[in-house]
Enzyme design. Structure first.
Site, PDB file in Angstrom:
ATOM      1  N   SER A 145      -6.065 -17.695  -1.760  1.00  0.00           N
ATOM      2  CA  SER A 145      -5.869 -17.294  -0.508  1.00  0.00           C
ATOM      3  C   SER A 145      -4.467 -16.409  -0.527  1.00  0.00           C
ATOM      4  CB  SER A 145      -6.037 -18.062   0.657  1.00  0.00           C
ATOM      5  OG  SER A 145      -6.368 -17.349   1.799  1.00  0.00           O
TER       6      SER A 145
ATOM      7  N   ASP B 244     -15.917 -12.234   1.037  1.00  0.00           N
ATOM      8  CA  ASP B 244     -14.864 -12.693   1.513  1.00  0.00           C
ATOM      9  C   ASP B 244     -14.474 -12.183   2.855  1.00  0.00           C
ATOM     10  OD1 ASP B 244     -12.265 -14.264   1.931  1.00  0.00           O
ATOM     11  OD2 ASP B 244     -12.316 -14.575  -0.207  1.00  0.00           O
TER      12      ASP B 244
ATOM     13  N   HIS C 176     -14.808 -17.926   1.876  1.00  0.00           N
ATOM     14  CA  HIS C 176     -13.606 -17.636   1.168  1.00  0.00           C
ATOM     15  C   HIS C 176     -13.103 -18.358  -0.044  1.00  0.00           C
ATOM     16  CE1 HIS C 176      -9.378 -16.421   1.469  1.00  0.00           C
ATOM     17  NE2 HIS C 176      -8.971 -17.437   1.851  1.00  0.00           N
TER      18      HIS C 176
END
Length: 524
Positions: free
Chosen positions: A234, A466, A494
């Protein structure tokens, strides 16, 4: 109310740090704002290979490892310059943790991990997930290591609002219906920013991603590694890519999973992420109408009905919040309910929990389930205490990029584009983009391409649906990095590593263990 972060959720059953949202916003009202569609042309410049003499004492540190209450893990404290432009102007203390390689097999060095945020505790992520949940063959060969970035968790945390004040902030209506509500929203952002400025004045100008990347290079050196091996999820991909741009010759094996695009300005990032949540929500809606317990539409109904009915439910909550059984008296209003739904978009394994929570709220007037999801997102515990995630998240984002908007009027003009990107979440996410506008310090960063010329192969991972780091960002980053290999996961949720795809896991494990990057164009 800041609902854009970029943090990865673990699959250990612990919500810990692993959401992800990105909060990519910028910060100062005085600074010019990039247009929504523009992208950076300049590339991040590499630092000189030789370590400056003023930094040599930091690189020569010897960590003193000690137990830290979690079996199998050791902790230490390292120092770094508070301001790399003035190394003599004070230090910042950073918390480090590791779990030594378990064997069998020859030790390959240290593997740093970061779960994203910004603001997620890497030490917490290591101790609760990566150090025990990463593939055994990886943990056998690497010391698993994490450092909480400056301003985060155990590393001199940024502090802003606390307890009841933070409760009020998270309940603020982010879909204002009239000028009075708009003024209330602006006052909330100002109060949050002023609290950060008052309680974290020393740190607030020094928590940039570039600074955190330079801290990682000091850690690499004091761990005795010639090159950095790293898995960032991320926002951790932005941190890792920034490291690669600054120190391309020190790149070992880097995995950037759930990639951010460093070349985009804040408004474009926010708009892209809004579209990402819409993509994830549509996938949830398609699944929901196939289930017998979908509270938002009858089985077999058109998925579009799910969004329409959820939006109507949010409007109802705006006027009539629901009881939630909260000992502190909080009710479930539109803001907390929206955050609860968004939290469930990060991982399809939470969709059943979301359906159940929505059913309780819509059919039994019980908001407890959605409040629980929202609290997990904000990292609020049962005693009403918040982790510093949201404070650090804003502090880093507001320093890294110029603000997405400089006035509330700009947000109003941009509403149609956000609502087009997501009919359900667009309005709230557009207003959330205003959070850095009133930040007490100006940004130090700007959108930049990252090329990292001369770096060893870097693996960039993108998930096609995502919500928090849309797939096009991974494509873009892989095209910027001169040595990147793009690995695509065709699925929901994600990030991708460790989320159930044997294809993804085996490709990344082969790279980490043998240095063999995935074949070009590999899709799982």
């Amino acid at each position: 109310m800041d609902i854009r972060r970029s943090l990865r959720r673990s699959r250990t059953g612990v919500t810990l740090v692993s959401l992800a949202a990105l909060l990519v916003s910028g910060c100062s009202a005085e600074k010019p704002t990039s247009t929504a569609g523009s992208t950076a042309r300049a590339a991040l410049a590499a630092l000189p290979r030789a370590t400056p003499s003023a930094l040599m004492p930091y690189y020569a540190q010897k960590p003193s490892w000690r137990g830290c209450g979690v079996p199998g893990f050791e902790c230490a404290t390292m120092t770094a310059p508070l301001d790399y432009a003035e190394p003599g102007a004070g230090d910042v203390r950073l918390a480090v943790a590791r779990k030594k390689a378990t064997g069998p097999g020859k030790r390959l060095g240290s593997l740093l991990v970061n779960p994203g945020g910004p603001g997620g505790s890497a030490v917490g992520y290591l101790q609760q997930y990566a150090g025990i949940g990463y593939p055994a063959e990886v943990r056998a060969r690497y010391d698993m290591v994490a450092v909480d970035p400056r301003g985060v968790a155990r590393s001199e945390p940024v502090e802003c609002l606390e307890g009841p004040e933070m409760d009020t902030y998270t309940q603020t209506d982010t879909t204002p219906d009239d000028p009075r509500e708009t003024r209330e929203l602006v006052r909330a952002y100002k109060k949050f920013a002023e609290a950060c400025g008052a309680r974290s004045a020393r740190l607030l100008r020094h928590v940039s991603t570039a600074g955190a990347a330079r801290d990682m290079d000091i850690l690499r050196a004091i761990l005795g590694d010639r090159k950095l091996t790293y898995v960032g999820a991320s926002y951790g991909t932005f941190l890792g890519a920034t490291y690669a741009g600054l120190f391309p010759n020190r790149v070992g094996r880097l995995v950037l999973d759930g990639a951010m695009d460093p070349a985009l300005p804040a408004r474009r990032l926010n708009l892209d992420q809004t579209a990402g949540f819409e993509t994830a929500f549509r996938s949830f809606a398609k699944d929901c109408v196939r289930q017998p317990d979908c509270p938002l539409a009858a089985k077999g109904a058109a998925p579009a009905r799910v969004g329409e009915n959820l939006k109507a439910f949010f409007r109802k909550l705006d006027a009539h919040p629901l009881p939630a059984g909260d000992p502190d008296g909080r009710k479930l209003g539109e803001a907390l309910a929206t955050t609860g739904v968004i939290a469930a978009m990060y991982d399809e394994s939470t969709w059943a929990q979301l359906r159940e929570s929505l059913a309780s709220a819509m059919k039994e007037d019980d908001g407890a389930g959605l409040l629980t999801l929202s609290d997990a997102y904000y990292e609020r515990d049962a005693d009403g205490r918040y982790a510093n995630l949201m404070a650090a998240n804003a502090a880093v984002n507001c320093l890294d990029l110029p603000a997405a908007f400089t006035t509330a009027e700009q947000v109003e003009k941009a509403l149609p584009s956000f609502e087009k990107a997501s009919p359900v979440f667009g309005e709230g996410l557009a207003w959330a983009s205003l959070n850095c506008t009133y930040w007490p310090v100006g940004p130090t960063g700007e959108p930049q391409r990252i090329e990292a010329k001369g770096a060893a192969p870097i693996v960039v991972v993108g998930t096609t649906r995502d919500p928090a780091t849309p797939y096009p960002w991974a494509v873009s980053l892989s095209r910027q990095l001169t040595s990147a290999r793009l690995l695509t996961y065709q699925g929901d949720g994600h990030t991708a590593y460790g989320r159930g795809s044997a294809c993804i896991d085996s490709a990344i494990n082969a790279y980490l263990l043998h240095g063999t990057p995935p074949a070009r164009g590999k899709r799982c």
